[in-house]
Each structure stands twice: as structure tokens, then as C-alpha cells.
Scaffold this motif. Structure first.
Motif, PDB file in Angstrom:
ATOM      1  N   TYR A 200       4.046   7.368  -4.091  1.00  0.00           N
ATOM      2  CA  TYR A 200       3.751   6.332  -5.088  1.00  0.00           C
ATOM      3  C   TYR A 200       2.305   6.410  -5.567  1.00  0.00           C
ATOM      4  CZ  TYR A 200       2.529   4.323  -0.564  1.00  0.00           C
ATOM      5  OH  TYR A 200       2.042   4.148   0.712  1.00  0.00           O
ATOM      6  N   PHE A 201       1.520   7.361  -5.038  1.00  0.00           N
ATOM      7  CA  PHE A 201       0.139   7.599  -5.461  1.00  0.00           C
ATOM      8  C   PHE A 201       0.041   8.936  -6.180  1.00  0.00           C
ATOM      9  CE2 PHE A 201      -2.470   5.036  -2.107  1.00  0.00           C
ATOM     10  CZ  PHE A 201      -2.274   3.876  -2.854  1.00  0.00           C
ATOM     11  N   PHE A 207      -2.280   4.298  -7.872  1.00  0.00           N
ATOM     12  CA  PHE A 207      -0.846   4.063  -7.970  1.00  0.00           C
ATOM     13  C   PHE A 207      -0.245   4.779  -9.167  1.00  0.00           C
ATOM     14  CE2 PHE A 207      -1.769   0.441  -5.182  1.00  0.00           C
ATOM     15  CZ  PHE A 207      -0.738   0.590  -4.271  1.00  0.00           C
ATOM     16  N   PHE A 373       0.385  -4.435  -4.885  1.00  0.00           N
ATOM     17  CA  PHE A 373       1.573  -3.603  -5.047  1.00  0.00           C
ATOM     18  C   PHE A 373       2.746  -4.154  -4.244  1.00  0.00           C
ATOM     19  CE2 PHE A 373       3.879   0.276  -3.367  1.00  0.00           C
ATOM     20  CZ  PHE A 373       4.668   0.451  -4.493  1.00  0.00           C
TER      21      PHE A 373
END
Length: 404
Positions: A200-201, A207, A373
Motif C-alpha cells: 500500500y506504499f 501511501f 489510513f
């Protein structure tokens, strides 16, 4: 003997006595921790270990609920009312490391060796190469399953390297009427996709939740709910209690949580439970781990005493107490055996599963916006689960609300 010599000797003796008394002046340290009222005696027993080791130091636990703890922590820090010893979760370290005292200089002063702890949680309680806390527990997210339901449905129990297709097939076969094969929760959309090989990075540790790999992995878990109907939808903002409650009631045959709830889960059910790794994707298994520990407030007026207390609170005896109570899989490797003997008793294969997962762990990638997040996932993912939006649209909305 000359009078001046006698007086000088008396003065030196008096000075030494005064210095000794001053060194032993009573110091009361405050200790912020989350938990329930039922946990209070357990934390107090650890505080008592400090006084037994250092009679001039007392530690007073200040316990609050999980949500209240994280709401109040920044307020207490900014107002100068933060405790001497501060509980910290690895996932929140990027947001709160600045309120804690760096520990490396303390370690250097007495040769403290962190190799007694599981490496992933030592890394998790540091930031940019500096250590800010020592752990009391550690663990990966894993799958809890109802062994009785699996047997009744003729479903084979999970292998260590089972795939998402295996997981999906089991969830489908175990779903009948109001009894579901799986109870989805918000954090599944973090730990699950990582286990499938997604990130997810981006490479800059920012992000990127709309990248194709992560979106596809999230979509797999969404479809279990929206398409296959193997799980009910969790309510927006709901915590892990939703999944654990359905599992304990026997209405869901599987749910995802950590080893920190194994004892209470085992005590809350009337069926046989098992644990399994999260399912993998096409590649090798990989799992994120997390945990919690304690650090010293950067504004504490008693940092030396707090460091002594910290070593006791995260020491072997404290780890044994927590493990034997089933409260924590210790961050200390040598004391993990006590947890396996108590919390994991009668849960076949737990040791094998956790050994496998630790051997296939991957760094838990975090930054200072992690809490935002996680909150956005909890808030918006139900829109995709109930069909009001698509996975891609939900992830795009989340990405747009995250700082770049």
C-alpha cells in the motif's frame, strides 16, 4: 588526632550519609497504559516488581480504555501531563515517537542487549534507527477457525501455506443461511493484501492505495462479502470486536486477529478452535507483525529511575507473568514458552503456525499518517462491501484524503 582532622572526617562521613539518603529518596513514577478494569491487578503485579528490585521507586499504573488512551495521549503530551512511562503500540510509533525519550544512550550506558527480543518488534518500536520503547508482546495477524464447523462441513483444516483460493473455498462451503464462513473486519484489508503480496506504499514510503496490486488484493477480500456472501458487512467505524463476537457465538467459522486474543477467545467459545496463517497469493507466504511496549516520556523528571523501571517491566519475570496469564505472547524470546504452555494449551499447532509466520515475516510499513489510513479503511470500506461503491472508487476516495 587533631581536632581539625576529626571534624574533617565527621564532615566527610556526614556528606556520604546525606548523599546516600538523597540517592534513596522515594520516587513515584506514573505509568500510562490501556486495558480493562480486570487487567488492573496484572499491571499492578508488574509495578510491584519494580519496587521489589528498587525499594525507592514506586510505579502507579494509570489505566484507560483503548480508544480513550489514544484520544487523550496527544492532549496529555501537549499539556505536560503525560506519565513517566508511556505505553506504545508499534503501529502508532511513527505518530508518537517525538513524545518519547530515545533509549540508545541508556542502552550504551549499561550495555543493555536487545537481542533477547524478537527482532520484528524491536524494529517496530523504533523510528529511523532510534529505539524509543521496549516490547512486552508481539505477534502476527492469523486466522482463527472453528474446528468443529470445519469437521462438520467436511472441510480440510488449513495447511501452513494455504492459498487465498483455499481460504475462499472453505469460506464458501462453511456459509449456510445465517451462519457464515468468515467474519470480515477493517484490518483484514491491510494484513490480508500484504499476505497476498501487495503493497500500500510506494518506494518513497508514501501511501499508494490505488496501485493495481493492492487494489486487486483488496478486491479479493471485498468479493468474499459483496459477491460470495461468505461474510456479513461490518459497520462503518466498527472495531475488531464485531468479528470476534460473531466467531465466539458460532455464527462465523473464521476471523482474523492476533495471538494477543488467543486466551480470551479460547475462554469465550464452547467449541474447539484452531489457528492458521493468513492465506498467501501466488508467491511465498509473508506476514506483518506488530506489538506493544513501554517507553519513557521525553518530559519525565525522573528518566534514570524510569529507565530502571522500564527494564523490570520488560524483563524476564514480567514477561513470564504476562505470558502465564495468557495476556501476551512475549516480545522476549526465552519467555514465550510460558505463553505456549497456557494460552496455546489445547489449541493444536499454535507453536508451529507462529514459528512459520515469524520465519516468513515482512516489515510492517508505516509512516506518520498510518492512523488516518486505518481510520479511513474502517470508515469507507463498508461502502464496497455492501455494494454502494466499488473497490476502486473507495480506494480512490481514501487516497485523496491521505497527505502526500
Amino acid at each position: 588526632m587533631k581536632l581539625t582532622t576529626v571534624l574533617a572526617a565527621a564532615f566527610l562521613a556526614s556528606s556520604a550519609f546525606i548523599a546516600t539518603v538523597q540517592a534513596q529518596e522515594q520516587v513515584n513514577l506514573t505509568w500510562q497504559m490501556w486495558g480493562d478494569e480486570k487487567d488492573a491487578p496484572l499491571w499492578q503485579s508488574l509495578a510491584d516488581l519494580v519496587t521489589a528490585e528498587y525499594p525507592n521507586i514506586t510505579v502507579t499504573p494509570q489505566i484507560s480504555g483503548w480508544t480513550d488512551y489514544w484520544t487523550r495521549l496527544p492532549v496529555l503530551a501537549s499539556s505536560g501531563q503525560i506519565a513517566d512511562l508511556v505505553a506504545m503500540q508499534s503501529m502508532r510509533m511513527p505518530s508518537f515517537y517525538s513524545i518519547l525519550e530515545p533509549l540508545d544512550a541508556h542502552f550504551a550506558s549499561d550495555g543493555f542487549d536487545v537481542s533477547a527480543f524478537e527482532t520484528s518488534i524491536i524494529a517496530g518500536l523504533g523510528h529511523d534507527g532510534t529505539q524509543y520503547a521496549l516490547p512486552y508482546d508481539v505477534g502476527p495477524w492469523l486466522v482463527y477457525y472453528n474446528r468443529d464447523r470445519f469437521a462438520e462441513a467436511g472441510v480440510a483444516e488449513p495447511a501452513l501455506d494455504w492459498t487465498f483460493d483455499d481460504f475462499k473455498a472453505a469460506a464458501q462451503k462453511l456459509t449456510e443461511g445465517e451462519n457464515y464462513g468468515y467474519a470480515v473486519q477493517a484490518f483484514d484489508f491491510v494484513a490480508g493484501p500484504v499476505a497476498l503480496g501487495a503493497e500500500y506504499f510506494n518506494d518513497s514510503n508514501q501511501f499508494d492505495v490505488t496501485n493495481a496490486g493492492y487494489a486487486a488484493a483488496v478486491g479479493k477480500f471485498v468479493d468474499l462479502v459483496a459477491v460470495d456472501k461468505t461474510s456479513p458487512v461490518f459497520a462503518s467505524g466498527a472495531g475488531a470486536i464485531t468479528g470476534s463476537g460473531r466467531f465466539a457465538a458460532g455464527n462465523a467459522a473464521m476471523y482474523i486477529d492476533g495471538p494477543w486474543v488467543l486466551q480470551q477467545t479460547k475462554d469465550s467459545v464452547d467449541f474447539n478452535i484452531g489457528v492458521a496463517p493468513l492465506p498467501r497469493g501466488e508467491g511465498e507466504s509473508r506476514f506483518i507483525t506488530a506489538g506493544s511496549g513501554w517507553g519513557i516520556s521525553a518530559t519525565s523528571q525522573h528518566k534514570e529511575e524510569a529507565y530502571k523501571a522500564l527494564q523490570v517491566l520488560t524483563g524476564p519475570k514480567a514477561a513470564e507473568i504476562l505470558a502465564s496469564a495468557g495476556r501476551a505472547l512475549p516480545g522476549r524470546l526465552a519467555e514465550q514458552k510460558f505463553w505456549y504452555d497456557v494460552a496455546a494449551k489445547d489449541v493444536a499447532g499454535t507453536h508451529e503456525v507462529l514459528d512459520y509466520m515469524f520465519a516468513h515475516s515482512t516489515p510492517f510499513r508505516l509512516n506518520e499518517y498510518w492512523n488516518e489510513f486505518e481510520n479511513l479503511i474502517t470508515q469507507y470500506m463498508p461502502l464496497a462491501l455492501n455494494g454502494d461503491s466499488t473497490t476502486d472508487a473507495v480506494l480512490a476516495d481514501i487516497q485523496n484524503q491521505l497527505p502526500f
